[in-house]
Design a protein around this motif. Structure first.
Motif, PDB file in Angstrom:
ATOM      1  N   SER A  35       0.808  -1.213   0.000  1.00  0.00           N
ATOM      2  CA  SER A  35       0.000   0.000   0.000  1.00  0.00           C
ATOM      3  C   SER A  35       0.841   1.262   0.000  1.00  0.00           C
ATOM      4  O   SER A  35       0.318   2.360  -0.175  1.00  0.00           O
ATOM      5  N   ALA A  36       2.156   1.102   0.173  1.00  0.00           N
ATOM      6  CA  ALA A  36       3.027   2.279   0.185  1.00  0.00           C
ATOM      7  C   ALA A  36       3.097   2.936  -1.186  1.00  0.00           C
ATOM      8  O   ALA A  36       3.405   4.109  -1.320  1.00  0.00           O
ATOM      9  N   VAL A  37       2.859   2.164  -2.239  1.00  0.00           N
ATOM     10  CA  VAL A  37       2.888   2.691  -3.605  1.00  0.00           C
ATOM     11  C   VAL A  37       1.685   2.171  -4.360  1.00  0.00           C
ATOM     12  O   VAL A  37       1.036   1.223  -3.954  1.00  0.00           O
ATOM     13  N   GLU A  38       1.372   2.798  -5.451  1.00  0.00           N
ATOM     14  CA  GLU A  38       0.305   2.333  -6.313  1.00  0.00           C
ATOM     15  C   GLU A  38       0.914   1.938  -7.650  1.00  0.00           C
ATOM     16  O   GLU A  38       1.655   2.691  -8.252  1.00  0.00           O
ATOM     17  N   GLY A  39       0.576   0.735  -8.122  1.00  0.00           N
ATOM     18  CA  GLY A  39       1.035   0.302  -9.423  1.00  0.00           C
ATOM     19  C   GLY A  39       2.506  -0.070  -9.439  1.00  0.00           C
ATOM     20  O   GLY A  39       3.080  -0.489  -8.454  1.00  0.00           O
ATOM     21  N   PHE A  40       3.115   0.120 -10.614  1.00  0.00           N
ATOM     22  CA  PHE A  40       4.505  -0.288 -10.842  1.00  0.00           C
ATOM     23  C   PHE A  40       5.460   0.577 -10.040  1.00  0.00           C
ATOM     24  O   PHE A  40       5.265   1.787  -9.918  1.00  0.00           O
ATOM     25  N   GLU A  41       6.510  -0.038  -9.509  1.00  0.00           N
ATOM     26  CA  GLU A  41       7.485   0.695  -8.698  1.00  0.00           C
ATOM     27  C   GLU A  41       8.899   0.357  -9.129  1.00  0.00           C
ATOM     28  O   GLU A  41       9.261  -0.806  -9.273  1.00  0.00           O
ATOM     29  N   TRP A  42       9.712   1.381  -9.341  1.00  0.00           N
ATOM     30  CA  TRP A  42      11.124   1.188  -9.641  1.00  0.00           C
ATOM     31  C   TRP A  42      11.870   0.883  -8.356  1.00  0.00           C
ATOM     32  O   TRP A  42      11.499   1.356  -7.289  1.00  0.00           O
ATOM     33  N   LYS A  43      12.931   0.093  -8.486  1.00  0.00           N
ATOM     34  CA  LYS A  43      13.633  -0.343  -7.289  1.00  0.00           C
ATOM     35  C   LYS A  43      15.118  -0.523  -7.575  1.00  0.00           C
ATOM     36  O   LYS A  43      15.553  -0.585  -8.736  1.00  0.00           O
ATOM     37  N   VAL A  44      15.895  -0.625  -6.487  1.00  0.00           N
ATOM     38  CA  VAL A  44      17.326  -0.893  -6.543  1.00  0.00           C
ATOM     39  C   VAL A  44      17.541  -2.313  -6.037  1.00  0.00           C
ATOM     40  O   VAL A  44      16.980  -2.714  -5.013  1.00  0.00           O
ATOM     41  N   LEU A  45      18.343  -3.097  -6.756  1.00  0.00           N
ATOM     42  CA  LEU A  45      18.667  -4.457  -6.335  1.00  0.00           C
ATOM     43  C   LEU A  45      20.079  -4.457  -5.766  1.00  0.00           C
ATOM     44  O   LEU A  45      21.031  -4.055  -6.440  1.00  0.00           O
ATOM     45  N   VAL A  46      20.218  -4.888  -4.517  1.00  0.00           N
ATOM     46  CA  VAL A  46      21.507  -4.890  -3.828  1.00  0.00           C
ATOM     47  C   VAL A  46      21.904  -6.340  -3.561  1.00  0.00           C
ATOM     48  O   VAL A  46      21.174  -7.079  -2.900  1.00  0.00           O
ATOM     49  N   LEU A  47      23.079  -6.739  -4.077  1.00  0.00           N
ATOM     50  CA  LEU A  47      23.514  -8.134  -4.020  1.00  0.00           C
ATOM     51  C   LEU A  47      24.879  -8.264  -3.371  1.00  0.00           C
ATOM     52  O   LEU A  47      25.764  -7.431  -3.611  1.00  0.00           O
ATOM     53  N   ASP A  48      25.065  -9.324  -2.574  1.00  0.00           N
ATOM     54  CA  ASP A  48      26.431  -9.641  -2.169  1.00  0.00           C
ATOM     55  C   ASP A  48      27.079 -10.477  -3.276  1.00  0.00           C
ATOM     56  O   ASP A  48      26.440 -10.806  -4.289  1.00  0.00           O
ATOM     57  N   ALA A  49      28.347 -10.810  -3.130  1.00  0.00           N
ATOM     58  CA  ALA A  49      29.073 -11.471  -4.212  1.00  0.00           C
ATOM     59  C   ALA A  49      28.460 -12.819  -4.580  1.00  0.00           C
ATOM     60  O   ALA A  49      28.334 -13.160  -5.761  1.00  0.00           O
ATOM     61  N   ALA A  50      28.065 -13.613  -3.580  1.00  0.00           N
ATOM     62  CA  ALA A  50      27.506 -14.934  -3.854  1.00  0.00           C
ATOM     63  C   ALA A  50      26.185 -14.829  -4.609  1.00  0.00           C
ATOM     64  O   ALA A  50      25.924 -15.598  -5.542  1.00  0.00           O
ATOM     65  N   CYS A  51      25.342 -13.892  -4.224  1.00  0.00           N
ATOM     66  CA  CYS A  51      24.032 -13.773  -4.867  1.00  0.00           C
ATOM     67  C   CYS A  51      24.121 -13.113  -6.237  1.00  0.00           C
ATOM     68  O   CYS A  51      23.232 -13.305  -7.074  1.00  0.00           O
ATOM     69  N   ARG A  52      25.186 -12.373  -6.484  1.00  0.00           N
ATOM     70  CA  ARG A  52      25.414 -11.893  -7.844  1.00  0.00           C
ATOM     71  C   ARG A  52      25.639 -13.091  -8.778  1.00  0.00           C
ATOM     72  O   ARG A  52      25.188 -13.099  -9.920  1.00  0.00           O
ATOM     73  N   GLU A  53      26.331 -14.120  -8.278  1.00  0.00           N
ATOM     74  CA  GLU A  53      26.516 -15.347  -9.050  1.00  0.00           C
ATOM     75  C   GLU A  53      25.175 -16.013  -9.345  1.00  0.00           C
ATOM     76  O   GLU A  53      24.982 -16.586 -10.419  1.00  0.00           O
ATOM     77  N   VAL A  54      24.255 -15.950  -8.389  1.00  0.00           N
ATOM     78  CA  VAL A  54      22.942 -16.574  -8.542  1.00  0.00           C
ATOM     79  C   VAL A  54      22.121 -15.871  -9.630  1.00  0.00           C
ATOM     80  O   VAL A  54      21.519 -16.511 -10.500  1.00  0.00           O
ATOM     81  N   VAL A  55      22.091 -14.545  -9.584  1.00  0.00           N
ATOM     82  CA  VAL A  55      21.210 -13.775 -10.467  1.00  0.00           C
ATOM     83  C   VAL A  55      21.755 -13.659 -11.881  1.00  0.00           C
ATOM     84  O   VAL A  55      20.992 -13.677 -12.855  1.00  0.00           O
ATOM     85  N   ALA A  56      23.075 -13.570 -12.038  1.00  0.00           N
ATOM     86  CA  ALA A  56      23.684 -13.284 -13.342  1.00  0.00           C
ATOM     87  C   ALA A  56      23.233 -14.214 -14.467  1.00  0.00           C
ATOM     88  O   ALA A  56      22.911 -13.746 -15.567  1.00  0.00           O
ATOM     89  N   PRO A  57      23.184 -15.552 -14.273  1.00  0.00           N
ATOM     90  CA  PRO A  57      22.772 -16.415 -15.383  1.00  0.00           C
ATOM     91  C   PRO A  57      21.269 -16.454 -15.623  1.00  0.00           C
ATOM     92  O   PRO A  57      20.813 -17.044 -16.606  1.00  0.00           O
ATOM     93  N   LEU A  58      20.488 -15.842 -14.747  1.00  0.00           N
ATOM     94  CA  LEU A  58      19.029 -15.955 -14.820  1.00  0.00           C
ATOM     95  C   LEU A  58      18.364 -14.797 -15.540  1.00  0.00           C
ATOM     96  O   LEU A  58      17.428 -14.995 -16.325  1.00  0.00           O
ATOM     97  N   LEU A  59      18.827 -13.578 -15.270  1.00  0.00           N
ATOM     98  CA  LEU A  59      18.119 -12.391 -15.738  1.00  0.00           C
ATOM     99  C   LEU A  59      19.084 -11.416 -16.401  1.00  0.00           C
ATOM    100  O   LEU A  59      20.103 -11.043 -15.820  1.00  0.00           O
TER     101      LEU A  59
END
Length: 244
Positions: A35-59
């Motif tokens: 309820s803090a926003v209505e509709g689409f919301e832009w965001k910042v994605l913050v990753l540590d080194a291990a999770c950067r490995e997780v996300v990189a091949p997916l998206l």
């Protein structure tokens, strides 16, 4: 080390991607957060080194943008303050990351923070996070009010192909960390898992830890045992005849 996953319906990459997209699209957020926003919301994605490995091949960058991610930043680096932005964190459940989240909240680096741990976070780390948040910030506004949610995501592995995954680089740290990655992969497939290993050595240490984690997931009634049967066979490095 790579792990092959068989079965036409066991697309581990698709399941991993679905879990990350669900995290970014806001599925499971509280009514207050939504309820803090209505509709689409832009965001910042913050990753540590291990999770950067997780996300990189997916998206890809374009896919992240379609999910509302305008910036993807390293958790360990210096970051510019964006006090009106929603920040979505994905990181390992370790004390250093919990302390960094608390510091970011206390310094008002972002307007709101959604914290996602890549595997199950233990009680000690959660309590440390709560204490650090309580001690940061000023008296006029509680730093904890900026943390709108905390989640366990069970994504501590790297899905490379539909039937192939590996573990993140930190999984060599200990048998416990390796077992955590394997348990997350098994959970993603919602498979009925049978674990086999020879007694003694590192394979046995990983196997015993994995069995306990799978039992714990079953006790918590998480997704296990509804998919195809899956055998996890753990061997010592010297028994691997395929890797040069």
């Amino acid at each position: 080390a790579r792990r092959a996953v068989g079965g036409a319906s066991m697309d581990i990459r698709a399941k991993q991607k679905e879990a990350v997209k669900e995290m970014l699209s806001g599925s499971g957020r509280s009514e207050e957060a939504l309820s803090a926003v209505e509709g689409f919301e832009w965001k910042v994605l913050v990753l540590d080194a291990a999770c950067r490995e997780v996300v990189a091949p997916l998206l890809s960058v374009n896919e992240l943008r379609r999910l509302g991610v305008t910036l993807h930043l390293s958790m360990d680096g210096e970051r510019e303050a964006l006090q009106d932005a929603l920040a979505v964190y994905l990181c390992r459940p370790v004390a250093a990351n919990a302390a960094r989240v608390a510091a970011d909240s206390g310094s008002k680096l972002y307007g709101r923070l959604e914290v996602n741990f890549s595997s199950r976070v233990d009680r000690a780390t959660l309590e440390a996070l709560a204490r650090s948040v309580a001690q940061s910030g000023d008296e006029s506004e509680a730093a904890g009010s900026r943390i709108v949610s905390v989640w366990d995501r069970s994504v501590a592995f790297v899905a490379l192909e539909p039937r192939l995954f590996t573990l993140t680089s930190e999984c060599g740290e200990s048998a416990e960390v390796t077992a955590t990655g394997l348990a997350c992969a098994c959970g993603a497939l919602a498979a009925e898992v049978v674990v086999r290993y020879a007694p003694g050595g590192r394979a046995a240490a990983v196997g015993e830890a994995l069995v306990e984690k799978l039992r714990e997931r079953s006790r918590r009634r998480e997704a296990t045992g509804r998919g195809q049967p899956l055998a996890v066979v753990l061997v010592e490095r010297e028994a691997d005849e395929l890797t040069p």
